[in-house]
Design a protein around this motif. Sequence first.
Motif, PDB file in Angstrom:
ATOM      1  N   MET A  17      56.457  50.669  33.029  1.00 14.70           N
ATOM      2  CA  MET A  17      57.557  51.234  32.240  1.00 14.70           C
ATOM      3  C   MET A  17      57.101  51.660  30.846  1.00 14.70           C
ATOM      4  N   ARG A  18      57.896  52.547  30.265  1.00 11.31           N
ATOM      5  CA  ARG A  18      57.739  52.913  28.864  1.00 11.31           C
ATOM      6  C   ARG A  18      58.934  52.343  28.112  1.00 11.31           C
ATOM      7  N   PRO A  19      58.845  52.079  26.813  1.00 10.37           N
ATOM      8  CA  PRO A  19      57.630  52.175  26.015  1.00 10.37           C
ATOM      9  C   PRO A  19      56.633  51.043  26.298  1.00 10.37           C
ATOM     10  N   PRO A  25      60.124  52.002  19.939  1.00  7.17           N
ATOM     11  CA  PRO A  25      61.090  51.520  20.921  1.00  7.17           C
ATOM     12  C   PRO A  25      61.700  52.638  21.761  1.00  7.17           C
ATOM     13  N   LEU A  26      62.310  52.253  22.865  1.00  2.99           N
ATOM     14  CA  LEU A  26      63.026  53.185  23.738  1.00  2.99           C
ATOM     15  C   LEU A  26      64.035  53.987  22.917  1.00  2.99           C
ATOM     16  N   SER A  27      64.081  55.286  23.128  1.00  3.78           N
ATOM     17  CA  SER A  27      65.076  56.116  22.437  1.00  3.78           C
ATOM     18  C   SER A  27      66.394  56.050  23.186  1.00  3.78           C
ATOM     19  N   VAL A  28      67.389  55.490  22.534  1.00  2.00           N
ATOM     20  CA  VAL A  28      68.696  55.361  23.179  1.00  2.00           C
ATOM     21  C   VAL A  28      69.772  56.024  22.332  1.00  2.00           C
ATOM     22  N   THR A  46      62.057  64.369  19.791  1.00  3.29           N
ATOM     23  CA  THR A  46      61.458  63.759  20.977  1.00  3.29           C
ATOM     24  C   THR A  46      61.297  64.810  22.062  1.00  3.29           C
ATOM     25  N   THR A  47      60.579  64.440  23.118  1.00  2.26           N
ATOM     26  CA  THR A  47      60.391  65.382  24.230  1.00  2.26           C
ATOM     27  C   THR A  47      61.047  64.853  25.500  1.00  2.26           C
ATOM     28  N   TYR A  48      61.741  63.744  25.407  1.00  2.00           N
ATOM     29  CA  TYR A  48      62.306  63.122  26.605  1.00  2.00           C
ATOM     30  C   TYR A  48      63.390  63.983  27.211  1.00  2.00           C
ATOM     31  N   SER A  49      63.533  63.874  28.529  1.00  2.00           N
ATOM     32  CA  SER A  49      64.594  64.647  29.181  1.00  2.00           C
ATOM     33  C   SER A  49      65.853  63.824  29.389  1.00  2.00           C
ATOM     34  N   GLY A  50      65.795  62.551  29.063  1.00  2.00           N
ATOM     35  CA  GLY A  50      66.989  61.738  29.213  1.00  2.00           C
ATOM     36  C   GLY A  50      67.001  60.578  28.240  1.00  2.00           C
ATOM     37  N   PHE A  51      68.196  60.110  27.921  1.00  2.00           N
ATOM     38  CA  PHE A  51      68.341  58.979  27.006  1.00  2.00           C
ATOM     39  C   PHE A  51      69.386  58.019  27.557  1.00  2.00           C
ATOM     40  N   PRO A  52      69.042  56.748  27.664  1.00  2.00           N
ATOM     41  CA  PRO A  52      70.070  55.783  28.051  1.00  2.00           C
ATOM     42  C   PRO A  52      71.120  55.678  26.943  1.00  2.00           C
ATOM     43  N   VAL A  53      72.366  55.495  27.357  1.00  3.11           N
ATOM     44  CA  VAL A  53      73.453  55.315  26.401  1.00  3.11           C
ATOM     45  C   VAL A  53      73.816  53.838  26.354  1.00  3.11           C
ATOM     46  N   GLY A 146      63.264  49.297  29.025  1.00  5.82           N
ATOM     47  CA  GLY A 146      62.439  50.497  29.161  1.00  5.82           C
ATOM     48  C   GLY A 146      62.907  51.389  30.278  1.00  5.82           C
ATOM     49  N   ILE A 147      62.069  52.370  30.556  1.00 10.98           N
ATOM     50  CA  ILE A 147      62.403  53.390  31.550  1.00 10.98           C
ATOM     51  C   ILE A 147      61.161  53.728  32.356  1.00 10.98           C
ATOM     52  N   ILE A 148      61.353  54.032  33.623  1.00  7.41           N
ATOM     53  CA  ILE A 148      60.261  54.522  34.471  1.00  7.41           C
ATOM     54  C   ILE A 148      60.739  55.831  35.075  1.00  7.41           C
ATOM     55  N   THR A 149      59.965  56.899  34.865  1.00  8.66           N
ATOM     56  CA  THR A 149      60.344  58.185  35.448  1.00  8.66           C
ATOM     57  C   THR A 149      59.532  58.422  36.721  1.00  8.66           C
ATOM     58  N   LYS A 150      59.961  59.452  37.467  1.00 11.31           N
ATOM     59  CA  LYS A 150      59.259  59.816  38.692  1.00 11.31           C
ATOM     60  C   LYS A 150      57.786  60.129  38.381  1.00 11.31           C
ATOM     61  N   LYS A 151      57.560  60.805  37.238  1.00 10.17           N
ATOM     62  CA  LYS A 151      56.179  61.133  36.852  1.00 10.17           C
ATOM     63  C   LYS A 151      55.376  59.873  36.542  1.00 10.17           C
ATOM     64  N   ASP A 152      56.015  58.880  35.896  1.00  8.49           N
ATOM     65  CA  ASP A 152      55.341  57.592  35.644  1.00  8.49           C
ATOM     66  C   ASP A 152      54.913  56.981  36.981  1.00  8.49           C
ATOM     67  N   ILE A 153      55.796  57.090  37.974  1.00  9.20           N
ATOM     68  CA  ILE A 153      55.507  56.554  39.315  1.00  9.20           C
ATOM     69  C   ILE A 153      54.318  57.282  39.929  1.00  9.20           C
TER      70      ILE A 153
HETATM   71  P1  ADP Z   1      58.566  62.850  32.568  1.00  6.65           P
HETATM   72  O1  ADP Z   1      58.036  61.483  32.874  1.00  6.65           O
HETATM   73  O2  ADP Z   1      59.029  63.574  33.792  1.00  6.65           O
HETATM   74  O3  ADP Z   1      57.663  63.656  31.674  1.00  6.65           O
HETATM   75  P2  ADP Z   1      60.248  62.460  30.224  1.00  6.65           P
HETATM   76  O4  ADP Z   1      59.788  63.656  29.474  1.00  6.65           O
HETATM   77  O5  ADP Z   1      61.707  62.109  30.120  1.00  6.65           O
HETATM   78  O6  ADP Z   1      59.970  62.619  31.774  1.00  6.65           O
HETATM   79  O7  ADP Z   1      59.394  61.194  29.766  1.00  6.65           O
HETATM   80  C1  ADP Z   1      58.083  61.270  29.269  1.00  6.65           C
HETATM   81  C2  ADP Z   1      57.561  59.850  29.058  1.00  6.65           C
HETATM   82  O8  ADP Z   1      58.370  59.157  28.100  1.00  6.65           O
HETATM   83  C3  ADP Z   1      57.581  58.998  30.328  1.00  6.65           C
HETATM   84  O9  ADP Z   1      56.413  58.182  30.337  1.00  6.65           O
HETATM   85  C4  ADP Z   1      58.833  58.162  30.196  1.00  6.65           C
HETATM   86  O10 ADP Z   1      58.672  56.875  30.771  1.00  6.65           O
HETATM   87  C5  ADP Z   1      59.019  58.042  28.690  1.00  6.65           C
HETATM   88  N1  ADP Z   1      60.462  58.127  28.324  1.00  6.65           N
HETATM   89  C6  ADP Z   1      61.436  58.826  28.962  1.00  6.65           C
HETATM   90  N2  ADP Z   1      62.636  58.700  28.336  1.00  6.65           N
HETATM   91  C7  ADP Z   1      62.411  57.883  27.273  1.00  6.65           C
HETATM   92  C8  ADP Z   1      63.248  57.350  26.223  1.00  6.65           C
HETATM   93  N3  ADP Z   1      64.540  57.659  26.153  1.00  6.65           N
HETATM   94  N4  ADP Z   1      62.652  56.519  25.313  1.00  6.65           N
HETATM   95  C9  ADP Z   1      61.336  56.236  25.376  1.00  6.65           C
HETATM   96  N5  ADP Z   1      60.502  56.696  26.325  1.00  6.65           N
HETATM   97  C10 ADP Z   1      61.023  57.506  27.263  1.00  6.65           C
END
Ligand code: ADP
Length: 171
Positions: A17-19, A25-28, A46-53, A146-153
């Motif tokens: 998982m990230r972070p 810390p996790l961006s929420v 940030t570059t994330y595509s999703g944020f937990p609320v 934290g979060i695990i994305t499909k790409k992390d997997i």
């Molecule tokens: P992808 O993994 O498809 O590139 P993201 O761009 O959302 O998707 O995430 C990039 C990386 O940042 C991944 O390693 C993911 O685990 C991490 N990440 C995703 N969302 C968050 C977040 N809200 N806060 C911190 N880290 C995140």
Amino acid sequence: LEAKEEFSHKTLAMDVMRPRRSDPPLSVLTQDSLTVEDVETLIAETTYSGFPVVVSHESQRLVDLIISIENARMRQDGIVSTSRIFFTEYMPPQPPESPAPLKLRGIMDLSPFTVTDHTAMEIVVDIFRKLGLRQCLVTHNGRLLGIITKKDILKHMAQMANRDPDSILFN
Ligand code: ADP
């Protein structure tokens, strides 16, 4: 022959998982205290595509996961930078001078998948495959961690395959 690493050490969700421990810390997003400007700044920084609320930064209990905040630029009347964003169902009455609030509940994944940090990655991978998940949240004692994305997997699977080319576990 070398002993296979999986036998001595199982990879857990917390390892993937990230972070990471050294990361910020996790961006929420908090469910009812942010303005449009706050969220636009976060998206820009940030570059994330999703944020937990979450309910609040203090309690940080999991509420929801937004699939794509950027798709949520809905055109609603009177929305300005100082508009308060609500992810909640209930919206408390606003003071008369305050700008129109932006309701974003509609863009959230209302039941994001969650595993604990001690879940074996074999199981996490299995869940991703079987449920077709794009991301999954990681908790510890009910708190969002934290979060695990499909790409992390996919990266994790590639690492495992490198370490043990005979493993067909993840194919
Ligand atoms: P992808 O993994 O498809 O590139 P993201 O761009 O959302 O998707 O995430 C990039 C990386 O940042 C991944 O390693 C993911 O685990 C991490 N990440 C995703 N969302 C968050 C977040 N809200 N806060 C911190 N880290 C995140």
